[in-house]
Design an enzyme around this catalytic site. Structure first.
Site, PDB file in Angstrom:
ATOM      1  CB  CYS A   1      70.615 -27.797 -29.887  1.00 57.62           C
ATOM      2  SG  CYS A   1      72.293 -28.086 -30.471  1.00 57.62           S
TER       3      CYS A   1
ATOM      4  CB  CYS B   1      72.352 -30.549 -27.431  1.00 55.91           C
ATOM      5  SG  CYS B   1      71.315 -31.303 -28.720  1.00 55.91           S
TER       6      CYS B   1
ATOM      7  CB  CYS C   1      74.610 -32.591 -31.397  1.00 56.63           C
ATOM      8  SG  CYS C   1      74.282 -30.912 -30.812  1.00 56.63           S
TER       9      CYS C   1
ATOM     10  CG  ASP D   1      53.411  -5.497 -26.356  1.00 59.15           C
ATOM     11  OD1 ASP D   1      52.453  -5.592 -25.561  1.00 59.15           O
ATOM     12  OD2 ASP D   1      53.769  -6.423 -27.104  1.00 59.15           O
TER      13      ASP D   1
END
Length: 449
Positions: A206, A228, A231, A357
């Site tokens: 969050c 979340c 909250c 990569d």
């Protein structure tokens, strides 16, 4: 228009004419030539256009093409960069090729590399930004996704009057307070069911309290109806949403957006997101819903090199660009929906445009492939040894496994694969190289450079 701008535009258009006529190219070099004469020429070229900037990690080229299709239902003068040449020079080249159209609104839909958003925004005034998604991609070039997002926002902050159309299922696009009006799109096709994302998923904390996000509906990766538990941070209200997914195959998807039925002639849940973004742009630019659904359901074009179907003798070959773990996993999920046995080729390069990569291939869920219905698997490309080792670890039966470094040998091998359907997953430069071979042999038209 200044003398310098006039000279630059003349040189760029002349080089485009030559390259297009004699080499079938010209998506980037004319822009380079033009910018070498007048670095500020983009402002002159773009001044009469209403501009849509479209950016994100995955799906930019397909979303741009679909957006153009939707807008063409109402507006005849649409300019775009269809080949995916999405840095400053490619965007300048797109404006150089603009044809004089009939009277009416002139719209430019510009696929833009994430890092180039602030560069482009110095010279143009967009009316709409479209954010598709942000995932780990070419870590050697972009860094983590919050660094990439900050690059995008640097451009957005130059134009607080522009509207943002963002993927509301991506937590990162709801993580910052912006001056701009933000309109969200996403999936709302299932009943709520408590769930969490895998621990190695991007953007799972969050942004307000750093608690781990939960989901009431997760589509894939970090996308879904997040919230979340600690909250008030949660997915924002969606204006445009997928309200029903009816059927999916590797070749097509049938679904509803805001209860309007669409039959998209390209497979993959990620492409439903792309269609949803295109629909949202159309609605915000006053295209009728019936026009948008007609455009998205028509089957008059494919986007070359990203998810392209072509005939190779008696084979139906689907060539699909893969470049990062999330995109790769979604492609693997898509091809698994084929109801018949199929063959698979994976081509890996590691040039600058691919990302040097190659460790990202270990994050792809190759282990989940139904190898019992894949009688032939081929690896190829400049880093074929890397992808061969990865697929051996994933469990490809040795008797079904072959490797070919050279793409000429790859093509010959595909012609002899035992199934009618063949899926070729390839990194960016491998796609370019393979398409050139296919074009030289007359299997497809050229056009991607």
């Amino acid at each position: 228009m200044s003398l310098k701008s006039s000279a630059a535009i003349f040189a760029g258009k002349s080089s485009y004419w030559f390259l297009h006529k004699f080499t079938n190219g010209g998506t980037s070099l004319p822009g380079k030539i033009t910018l070498s004469i007048d670095p500020d020429v983009l402002g002159t070229l773009a001044k009469d256009y209403e501009i849509v900037i479209l950016t994100g990690t995955n799906g930019k080229t397909l979303t741009t093409a679909l957006t153009v299709k939707v807008l063409q239902e109402k507006y005849p003068n649409i300019l775009t960069n269809p080949s995916g040449s999405n840095m400053k020079q490619g965007i300048v080249s797109a404006f150089l090729t603009a044809k004089k159209g009939k009277s009416g609104k002139k719209i430019a839909v510009l696929e833009t590399d994430e890092a180039n958003v602030p560069i482009i925004c110095e010279y143009i005034t967009p009316s709409i930004f479209v954010f598709t998604n942000l995932f780990r991609d070419q870590m050697d070039r972009y860094g983590e996704i919050y660094s990439t997002y900050e690059k995008i926002l640097k451009g957005v902050r130059m134009h607080p009057q522009a509207k943002i159309i963002a993927n509301g299922d991506a937590p990162i696009f709801n993580s910052r307070d912006l001056e701009n009006e933000v309109i969200y799109y996403g999936f709302d096709d299932k009943d709520d069911k408590e769930q969490m994302a895998p621990a190695n998923t991007d953007s799972l904390l969050c942004p307000h309290c750093q608690n781990i996000l939960h989901y009431k509906n997760r589509i894939y990766s970090n996308l879904g109806k997040y919230y979340c538990p600690n909250c008030d941070f949660k997915r924002p209200k969606l204006t445009y949403k997928v309200t029903k997914v009816i059927d999916q195959t590797p070749q097509d998807s049938t679904f509803e957006i805001n209860n309007e039925a669409i039959h998209l002639h390209i497979g993959g849940t990620y492409n439903i997101y792309n269609a949803l973004a295109a629909y949202a742009v159309g609605m915000e630019l006053e295209v009728a819903a019936s026009q948008a659904t007609h455009a998205l359901s028509s089957n008059d074009e494919k986007v070359f090199g990203r998810q392209e179907v072509f005939k190779l003798n008696d084979k139906n070959v689907t060539l699909i660009l893969v470049k990062n773990p999330v995109g790769l996993d979604q492609v693997l999920e898509m091809i698994k929906t084929d109801k018949e046995p199929f063959s698979l080729a994976v081509l890996l390069n590691a040039n600058y445009a691919d990302g040097i990569d190659t460790s990202w291939i270990w994050d792809g869920n190759f282990e989940n492939l139904p190898f019992d219905k894949i009688p032939s698997v081929l690896t190829g490309g400049e880093r074929y040894r890397d992808i061969t080792f990865r697929l051996r670890v994933a469990g490809v039966p040795e008797e079904n496994f072959d490797q070919r470094e050279k793409l000429t040998d790859v093509l010959e091998f595909i012609k002899g694969m035992p199934t009618k359907n063949v899926y070729v997953l390839a990194t960016y430069t491998a796609v370019l190289q393979l398409r050139k071979l296919l074009s030289d042999q007359g299997y497809i038209d050229g056009g991607m450079d």
